[in-house]
Design a protein around this motif. Sequence first.
Motif, mmCIF file in Angstrom:
data_model
loop_
_atom_site.group_PDB
_atom_site.id
_atom_site.type_symbol
_atom_site.label_atom_id
_atom_site.label_comp_id
_atom_site.label_asym_id
_atom_site.label_seq_id
_atom_site.Cartn_x
_atom_site.Cartn_y
_atom_site.Cartn_z
ATOM 1 N N ASP A 158 38.719 35.028 41.083
ATOM 2 C CA ASP A 158 38.627 36.134 40.122
ATOM 3 C C ASP A 158 37.269 36.838 40.259
ATOM 4 N N ARG A 163 41.563 38.279 43.164
ATOM 5 C CA ARG A 163 42.080 39.037 42.023
ATOM 6 C C ARG A 163 40.966 39.849 41.374
ATOM 7 N N GLU A 223 45.216 40.958 44.774
ATOM 8 C CA GLU A 223 46.056 41.459 43.688
ATOM 9 C C GLU A 223 45.169 41.910 42.541
ATOM 10 N N SER A 249 45.304 42.774 38.206
ATOM 11 C CA SER A 249 46.058 42.722 36.955
ATOM 12 C C SER A 249 45.860 43.991 36.151
#
Length: 340
Positions: free
Chosen positions: A54, A86, A108, A110
């Motif tokens: 993250d 992420r 990816e 969010s």
Amino acid sequence: MTSQPKEVVPVTSLHETAIVEVPARLSVLEAVSFKQTCQGLIQANAQLKQIIIDFHQTTFMDSSGLGALVSNFKTAKEKQILFILRNVNPPVMAVLNLTGLDRVFPIESSEILPQKEQHDPTAAQVSFARKVEPLPTTHPSVASWMKRSIDIVGALVGLVITGILLIPIAIAIQIDDPGPIFFSQTRCGWMGKRFEIWKFRSMCVDAEAKKSQVQNQVQGAFFKNESDPRVTRVGRFLRRTSLDELPQFWNVLQGDMSLVGTRPPTPDEVERYEVPEWQRLDVRPGMTGEWQVNGRSKVRSFEDVIRLDLQYQKNWSLLYDFKLIFKTILILFHKNSGAV
């Protein structure tokens, strides 16, 4: 390298998934801890299926951070663990784009764009503009416009000299060992970005295929043999006088190299680096530098190369660059100065 206090990297475990939160800066100290954290997770949890990295709070990542990221990715892949990035912020994405790693790592996000931005072209353009970030300044020399200006002027002068010497050098190479005049090889530059380095060919045409047959006489992550049988007779002269490196002025003009910097390593050398050793990629590689003017043919340890490269980074200034250039010119007239 002196030991430093360990940085804490937060980890959240959810069943077969581990989420690792990267700190705001991913430089050498944080990178070492980040690597140790991920390696520990992989070794301690046999049920682990995926690791999510993250980056939501990370706004700076240098070469050491890249090194830790690549190392963790390879280890996870060996254990068949999915390694996902992420919430990658634009400054970190810029680094991944530079090195081509954005095409290697699964990434990816969010984040979901507001409904207005999805249908408003102007808002979408503004959103895109916010994501375009300059690359991080990993070292003052990278951001110095004066150093870059000197590089451009020096490269242009060097290319003129190269053009004058091209024909006699090309004829000599062809007579001694017919084949290509130039030799190119993939090297790693600033932040690990790969580029093609150019030289006048000083070895036989099938030198790369024969490399495994030649003994490496140095220790660590680089290769050298003092009496390499692949070097031609003309090649030995070109290396002794450093004339083989004249085409690198093109690399300098393109911005992949500088007149003065660190030694540009090959990708296979970089793959063997530990995280702290990636620091040498925080500056652009140079045609000359500390290790070249301090007996490059006599350096027999990778630790010495690291020490000299970090010494250059520590002492860097425009005046220091000029001193190294002056030393290089003097050394070229010494009979034992060239590469072997």
